[in-house]
Write an enzyme that holds these catalytic residues in place. Sequence first.
Site, PDB file in Angstrom:
ATOM      1  N   LYS A   1      84.858 -12.391  73.807  1.00 24.25           N
ATOM      2  CA  LYS A   1      83.814 -11.570  73.169  1.00 24.25           C
ATOM      3  C   LYS A   1      83.358 -12.276  71.901  1.00 24.25           C
ATOM      4  O   LYS A   1      84.046 -12.274  70.887  1.00 24.25           O
ATOM      5  CB  LYS A   1      84.341 -10.175  72.830  1.00 24.25           C
ATOM      6  CG  LYS A   1      83.186  -9.217  72.556  1.00 24.25           C
ATOM      7  CD  LYS A   1      83.410  -8.231  71.437  1.00 24.25           C
ATOM      8  CE  LYS A   1      83.298  -8.752  70.055  1.00 24.25           C
ATOM      9  NZ  LYS A   1      81.948  -9.146  69.605  1.00 24.25           N
TER      10      LYS A   1
ATOM     11  N   GLY B   1      85.009  -5.438  70.920  1.00 21.65           N
ATOM     12  CA  GLY B   1      86.193  -6.223  70.557  1.00 21.65           C
ATOM     13  C   GLY B   1      87.406  -5.311  70.501  1.00 21.65           C
ATOM     14  O   GLY B   1      88.492  -5.666  70.988  1.00 21.65           O
TER      15      GLY B   1
ATOM     16  N   GLU C   1      93.477 -15.666  63.205  1.00 21.80           N
ATOM     17  CA  GLU C   1      92.964 -16.683  62.272  1.00 21.80           C
ATOM     18  C   GLU C   1      91.997 -15.968  61.353  1.00 21.80           C
ATOM     19  O   GLU C   1      90.930 -15.532  61.804  1.00 21.80           O
ATOM     20  CB  GLU C   1      92.213 -17.778  63.030  1.00 21.80           C
ATOM     21  CG  GLU C   1      93.063 -18.674  63.888  1.00 21.80           C
ATOM     22  CD  GLU C   1      93.967 -19.588  63.100  1.00 21.80           C
ATOM     23  OE1 GLU C   1      93.889 -19.615  61.860  1.00 21.80           O
ATOM     24  OE2 GLU C   1      94.774 -20.263  63.742  1.00 21.80           O
TER      25      GLU C   1
ATOM     26  N   GLU D   1      87.110 -13.328  49.437  1.00 19.40           N
ATOM     27  CA  GLU D   1      86.325 -14.301  50.189  1.00 19.40           C
ATOM     28  C   GLU D   1      84.838 -13.930  50.126  1.00 19.40           C
ATOM     29  O   GLU D   1      84.464 -12.804  50.441  1.00 19.40           O
ATOM     30  CB  GLU D   1      86.797 -14.311  51.643  1.00 19.40           C
ATOM     31  CG  GLU D   1      86.134 -15.387  52.461  1.00 19.40           C
ATOM     32  CD  GLU D   1      86.659 -15.425  53.892  1.00 19.40           C
ATOM     33  OE1 GLU D   1      86.634 -14.375  54.554  1.00 19.40           O
ATOM     34  OE2 GLU D   1      87.079 -16.507  54.325  1.00 19.40           O
TER      35      GLU D   1
HETATM   36  P1  NAD Z   1      84.380 -10.233  61.566  1.00 20.16           P
HETATM   37  O1  NAD Z   1      85.806  -9.956  61.310  1.00 20.16           O
HETATM   38  O2  NAD Z   1      83.358  -9.285  61.062  1.00 20.16           O
HETATM   39  O3  NAD Z   1      84.107 -10.324  63.150  1.00 20.16           O
HETATM   40  C1  NAD Z   1      84.811 -11.235  63.978  1.00 20.16           C
HETATM   41  C2  NAD Z   1      84.724 -10.762  65.421  1.00 20.16           C
HETATM   42  O4  NAD Z   1      85.429  -9.522  65.548  1.00 20.16           O
HETATM   43  C3  NAD Z   1      83.316 -10.488  65.932  1.00 20.16           C
HETATM   44  O5  NAD Z   1      83.230 -10.901  67.277  1.00 20.16           O
HETATM   45  C4  NAD Z   1      83.221  -8.965  65.846  1.00 20.16           C
HETATM   46  O6  NAD Z   1      82.285  -8.400  66.740  1.00 20.16           O
HETATM   47  C5  NAD Z   1      84.629  -8.550  66.207  1.00 20.16           C
HETATM   48  N1  NAD Z   1      85.050  -7.237  65.733  1.00 20.16           N
HETATM   49  C6  NAD Z   1      84.529  -6.483  64.739  1.00 20.16           C
HETATM   50  N2  NAD Z   1      85.240  -5.346  64.587  1.00 20.16           N
HETATM   51  C7  NAD Z   1      86.255  -5.399  65.487  1.00 20.16           C
HETATM   52  C8  NAD Z   1      87.364  -4.537  65.782  1.00 20.16           C
HETATM   53  N3  NAD Z   1      87.578  -3.400  65.121  1.00 20.16           N
HETATM   54  N4  NAD Z   1      88.216  -4.913  66.742  1.00 20.16           N
HETATM   55  C9  NAD Z   1      88.052  -6.073  67.401  1.00 20.16           C
HETATM   56  N5  NAD Z   1      87.021  -6.929  67.156  1.00 20.16           N
HETATM   57  C10 NAD Z   1      86.141  -6.593  66.210  1.00 20.16           C
HETATM   58  O7  NAD Z   1      84.124 -11.698  61.038  1.00 20.16           O
HETATM   59  P2  NAD Z   1      82.740 -12.491  60.978  1.00 20.16           P
HETATM   60  O8  NAD Z   1      81.910 -11.916  59.888  1.00 20.16           O
HETATM   61  O9  NAD Z   1      82.160 -12.594  62.352  1.00 20.16           O
HETATM   62  O10 NAD Z   1      83.254 -13.963  60.560  1.00 20.16           O
HETATM   63  C11 NAD Z   1      83.527 -14.322  59.242  1.00 20.16           C
HETATM   64  C12 NAD Z   1      85.005 -14.217  58.958  1.00 20.16           C
HETATM   65  O11 NAD Z   1      85.760 -14.998  59.872  1.00 20.16           O
HETATM   66  C13 NAD Z   1      85.384 -14.762  57.587  1.00 20.16           C
HETATM   67  O12 NAD Z   1      86.275 -13.869  56.963  1.00 20.16           O
HETATM   68  C14 NAD Z   1      86.098 -16.069  57.897  1.00 20.16           C
HETATM   69  O13 NAD Z   1      86.999 -16.506  56.928  1.00 20.16           O
HETATM   70  C15 NAD Z   1      86.746 -15.760  59.183  1.00 20.16           C
HETATM   71  N6  NAD Z   1      87.042 -16.992  59.916  1.00 20.16           N
HETATM   72  C16 NAD Z   1      88.337 -17.415  59.992  1.00 20.16           C
HETATM   73  C17 NAD Z   1      88.637 -18.591  60.640  1.00 20.16           C
HETATM   74  C18 NAD Z   1      90.053 -19.087  60.728  1.00 20.16           C
HETATM   75  O14 NAD Z   1      90.314 -19.893  61.610  1.00 20.16           O
HETATM   76  N7  NAD Z   1      90.969 -18.645  59.888  1.00 20.16           N
HETATM   77  C19 NAD Z   1      87.632 -19.343  61.217  1.00 20.16           C
HETATM   78  C20 NAD Z   1      86.326 -18.897  61.114  1.00 20.16           C
HETATM   79  C21 NAD Z   1      86.049 -17.704  60.469  1.00 20.16           C
END
Ligand code: NAD
Length: 477
Positions: free
Chosen positions: A171, A209, A247, A380
């Site tokens: 997803k 998700g 992650e 962040e």
């Molecule tokens: P996010 O947490 O908003 O969303 C990530 C994913 O989770 C999306 O696909 C979203 O639709 C899904 N999601 C949202 N709510 C959910 C829930 N309750 N249950 C399951 N899935 C759900 O993050 P974002 O804004 O898409 O990405 C940015 C973030 O990702 C930043 O905090 C960044 O640091 C982190 N990130 C971490 C890594 C790593 O490897 N540590 C790599 C890239 C990005």
Amino acid sequence: MDGRLTPGSGGTFETLDPATEEVLGVAADGTADDMDQAIAAARRAFDSGTWSVDVAFRARCLRQLRDGLRRHADELRELTIKEVGAPRFLTYGAQLDGPVGDLGWFADLAESYEWSTGLGRAEPMGIPSERRVVREPVGVVGAITPWNFPHQINLAKLGPALAAGNTVVLKPAPDTPWCASVLGTIIAEETDIPAGVVNVVTSSDHALGARLTEDPRVDLVSFTGSTATGRNVMVSAAQTLKRVFLELGGKSAFIVLDDADLRAACSYAAFNVATHAGQGCAITTRLLVPRAAYDQAVEITAKSLRRIGVGDPNDDKTLCGPVISARQRDRVESYLELALKEGGSFACGGGRPADRDRGFWIEPTLITGLTNESRAAREEIFGPVLVILPYDGDDDAVRIANDSPYGLSGAVHGGDLERARGVAARLRTGTVSVNGGVWYAADVPFGGYKQSGVGREMGVAGFEEYLETKSIAEGIS
Ligand code: NAD
């Protein structure tokens, strides 16, 4: 889903170019029903097929996928620049070509991996037994990914999960559905990966998700995203005690030691934070400099950030493109306002560039005058925003760097390598770069200490996240 290209039962939703706000087109809008079918297909493919036991076939399929993606590299490159706003130069590395090539590394690993290890004979409780340990796939993997490096993160999950023999429901983030749809299309049309082994459910609805985390048919959730969502994933997955691999976010420190080349180190820190508009979890966003060098470091870093500026992601020379969405721009701007309220000021940047009236842009920004206790220095921001902090001595630098809820990455620059190594060794983070070294590669485990994550991606450690361990003892008569 289940080997077929399927319209979303929720219709379609739009995907945008963040540099121009132009609607690029639409993607399938998956619903809870679609997710249910995708999970059912992945479960069937795992339970009934030979995918989970045929290592040679899996390795061949992974190489086929790599080659298929390479055949479409030009089209994928343009798509990534448009949908992600990724600077073109990054698509030759971590945004596209790097992770595509890494699929071959996972295929090689699956072939050379010791799937069964003999432990020899023993007589536990007086019973002669021949023992061995075998590694098996976990089962159905729910992969949930963000938008910032979509190919890298989608493939860093698919590569090891498939090499290990799992089936997957992916997803992707609602902001970058096309990157995942093209991947799904190439899998369906150009590889022998059996139906149901990979299912991609694009959707405008984040809640899909959550269904992956709740469903008892899913054995493991592999999540990359924010720490706040990661926490929800863990809570939700606890109901069915499924394995979680997380992650998450970071607020990594870049330490310039007092014997470092200040100009080179600060310019490198500026380059780092401006890359892809700071939208990388492991980007160093706190610059720690010796107090005596603070003013000079501010001047050098601000000058570098001003020179970098923002640019069209299409242009080969652009480092800092747009941020992904209006929502993300607003979030970054709210942190810039907060920094001012907390007593900080901007040595450069601090808002939207004057010459861009379309798209979602933030100027590379250097925040001065804050301490590590301020929220802008602790949380962040996920934009091209660097907070510069003074320290007094190496111990203080290590203390400030580690005084963070996160522990994803870090960097140390110094003239005396042994001393720089010593400081790096004391950082409580999953990766560290010393004097500009680059740790990103297929064979290097990547992940976070503390609230930056649970588990490791990439490398042998990343592959083993997707394995179960079974111990077998045979009685000897
Ligand atoms: P996010 O947490 O908003 O969303 C990530 C994913 O989770 C999306 O696909 C979203 O639709 C899904 N999601 C949202 N709510 C959910 C829930 N309750 N249950 C399951 N899935 C759900 O993050 P974002 O804004 O898409 O990405 C940015 C973030 O990702 C930043 O905090 C960044 O640091 C982190 N990130 C971490 C890594 C790593 O490897 N540590 C790599 C890239 C990005």
